[in-house]
Design an enzyme around this catalytic site. Structure first.
Site, PDB file in Angstrom:
ATOM      1  N   ASP A 142       0.808  -1.228   0.000  1.00  0.00           N
ATOM      2  CA  ASP A 142       0.000   0.000   0.000  1.00  0.00           C
ATOM      3  C   ASP A 142       0.838   1.274   0.000  1.00  0.00           C
ATOM      4  O   ASP A 142       0.434   2.296   0.552  1.00  0.00           O
ATOM      5  CB  ASP A 142      -0.974   0.003   1.197  1.00  0.00           C
TER       6      ASP A 142
ATOM      7  N   GLY B   3       0.631   1.354  -7.451  1.00  0.00           N
ATOM      8  CA  GLY B   3      -0.317   1.425  -8.572  1.00  0.00           C
ATOM      9  C   GLY B   3      -0.288   2.795  -9.230  1.00  0.00           C
ATOM     10  O   GLY B   3      -0.274   2.917 -10.457  1.00  0.00           O
ATOM     11  N   LYS B   4      -0.254   3.824  -8.410  1.00  0.00           N
ATOM     12  CA  LYS B   4      -0.226   5.186  -8.936  1.00  0.00           C
ATOM     13  C   LYS B   4       1.083   5.437  -9.705  1.00  0.00           C
ATOM     14  O   LYS B   4       1.074   5.995 -10.806  1.00  0.00           O
ATOM     15  CB  LYS B   4      -0.373   6.182  -7.779  1.00  0.00           C
TER      16      LYS B   4
ATOM     17  N   ASN C 254      -4.318 -10.819  -3.557  1.00  0.00           N
ATOM     18  CA  ASN C 254      -4.263 -10.188  -2.227  1.00  0.00           C
ATOM     19  C   ASN C 254      -3.850  -8.721  -2.367  1.00  0.00           C
ATOM     20  O   ASN C 254      -4.032  -7.930  -1.447  1.00  0.00           O
ATOM     21  CB  ASN C 254      -3.310 -10.945  -1.283  1.00  0.00           C
TER      22      ASN C 254
ATOM     23  N   HIS D 112      -4.618  -2.393  -6.039  1.00  0.00           N
ATOM     24  CA  HIS D 112      -3.983  -1.199  -6.586  1.00  0.00           C
ATOM     25  C   HIS D 112      -5.053  -0.227  -7.062  1.00  0.00           C
ATOM     26  O   HIS D 112      -5.997  -0.622  -7.722  1.00  0.00           O
ATOM     27  CB  HIS D 112      -3.058  -1.572  -7.754  1.00  0.00           C
TER      28      HIS D 112
ATOM     29  N   THR E  54       3.577 -12.405   3.896  1.00  0.00           N
ATOM     30  CA  THR E  54       2.790 -13.044   2.847  1.00  0.00           C
ATOM     31  C   THR E  54       3.450 -14.371   2.451  1.00  0.00           C
ATOM     32  O   THR E  54       4.411 -14.808   3.100  1.00  0.00           O
ATOM     33  CB  THR E  54       2.574 -12.070   1.661  1.00  0.00           C
TER      34      THR E  54
ATOM     35  N   THR F 291      -7.797  -1.578   0.371  1.00  0.00           N
ATOM     36  CA  THR F 291      -8.524  -1.701  -0.900  1.00  0.00           C
ATOM     37  C   THR F 291      -9.199  -3.061  -1.022  1.00  0.00           C
ATOM     38  O   THR F 291     -10.306  -3.176  -1.526  1.00  0.00           O
ATOM     39  CB  THR F 291      -7.531  -1.593  -2.094  1.00  0.00           C
TER      40      THR F 291
ATOM     41  N   GLY G 221      -0.726  13.772  -5.025  1.00  0.00           N
ATOM     42  CA  GLY G 221      -2.183  13.667  -5.099  1.00  0.00           C
ATOM     43  C   GLY G 221      -2.558  12.313  -5.680  1.00  0.00           C
ATOM     44  O   GLY G 221      -1.695  11.562  -6.128  1.00  0.00           O
TER      45      GLY G 221
END
Ligand code: IMP
Ligand code: MG
Length: 341
Positions: free
Chosen positions: A15, A19-20, A42, A45, A192, A250, A324
């Protein structure tokens, strides 16, 4: 020149905003393919562009660049239902290529993951990834080649990826989870079900170490963790909320625990991943005055100092800074840094 093959890795506990960063790079650099390594669904994104939000658990985050392929390497676990649903929802069917050797997450794995030790002690995401990897190690589970529903997506991913690189095309390799959730290097047993550091992510997609030009480690401007396990200088819920650092997962909808940026952990992440560059995300959450800024010189002095302290302590450049949620709310210093060297 912007280097070609890049792998993007989480530096803390997942996290971090990979993804961004991946969605920005995929558009900005016009990559030919984004290839996902990592554990499986698991991961969660979030990609936001021009107000539109995409939530992805299986499909790589390079979706915004419509001329690029979206690939999943053989090391990744696939939940066929999640993959198909995301592909349909975001109309990505024509761009997706998945390796036939990906292991399949079945209903029984999800049931196992939602009870007993895994749920109560480890606090897993309940998405079936641990039990599916366990079956994989026992060589008793299925692979995608043995099922029908995803047959139209299948392709030899190691071959495709290596071919693109050999043709001089740019490939983005997307990691999931974070360095300290690694089965080998994380906070055992609160980890994990496999290694998720740079070498492992490259191995997941069939890339040897000499094919990688740049390893970008992503750190959020503060640390969060979801599930059990240690987190240094953890804030109380109340303080985390006051700071605006209280996030919700998420995939699981669980509240994330939060702590300030941890330089020691970041140093170890740079070492474990042989990181060559840093991306910092959510700088605007710590310094609200930088929201939406896209030039380094326009950051506030406090925000600049925060970034420069990280560079000095870690000894590698901070090349990307998230200000942002939108993909293009990003300060990209790569040209400036290249010109200096
Ligand atoms: P599992 O990966 O579902 O087995 O969960 C093991 C641990 O890793 C739990 O603490 C999860 O909350 C955490 N975890 C797994 N994937 C992610 C992720 O993508 N982001 C954040 N935490 C994760
Ligand atoms: Mg996530």
């Amino acid at each position: 020149m912007i280097k070609l093959t890049m792998v993007v890795i989480g530096g803390f506990f997942g996290d971090e905003g990979k993804g961004k960063i991946v969605s920005y790079l995929a558009m900005k650099d016009s990559v030919a393919a984004t290839v996902r390594g990592g554990v499986g669904p698991n991961a969660g994104h979030t990609v936001i562009h021009q107000g539109k939000e995409f939530k992805l658990r299986m499909i790589p985050s390079g979706i915004l660049n419509e001329s690029s392929k979206l690939m999943i390497g053989p090391g990744v676990l696939v939940n066929p239902n999640v993959l198909i649903e995301e592909a349909r929802k975001y109309k990505l069917e024509k761009r997706i290529l998945v390796d036939p050797q990906c292991a399949v997450i079945e209903e029984k794995h999800i049931l196992q993951d939602k009870q007993g030790y895994l749920k109560s002690r480890i606090g897993t995401t309940g998405t079936g990834t641990g039990p599916a990897n366990s079956d994989r190690v026992l060589r008793s589970g299925k692979i995608l080649n043995e099922i029908e529903s995803t047959s139209s997506f299948l392709a030899d991913i190691p071959l495709e990826v290596n071919r693109l690189i050999d043709e001089g095309k740019q490939v983005l390799v997307e990691g999931t989870q974070g360095t300290f959730l690694s089965l080998y290097f994380g906070t055992h047993p609160y980890v994990t079900s496999k290694d998720v550091c740079a070498s492992a992510i490259c191995s997941d997609v069939g890339l040897g170490p000499k094919k990688i030009d740049e390893v970008i480690v992503v750190f959020k401007a503060y640390v969060t963790r979801v599930g059990s396990g240690p987190i240094k200088n953890e804030l109380t819920d109340q303080v985390a909320s006051e700071y605006g650092w209280k996030e919700v997962g998420t995939v699981t909808g669980r509240a994330r625990r939060a702590a300030p940026f941890d330089m020691d952990l970041a140093k170890r992440a740079v070492m474990l991943n042989s990181a060559s560059q840093i991306a910092i995300t959510k700088l605007d959450v710590v310094f609200p005055e930088v929201a939406g800024v896209t030039e380094f010189r326009k950051l506030s002095n406090n925000a600049k100092k925060f970034v420069e302290d990280i560079e000095v302590s870690l000894g590698i450049p901070v090349v990307l800074i998230g200000t942002g949620a939108e993909a293009f709310h990003t300060v990209d210093r790569r040209k400036e840094i290249l010109a200096k060297n």
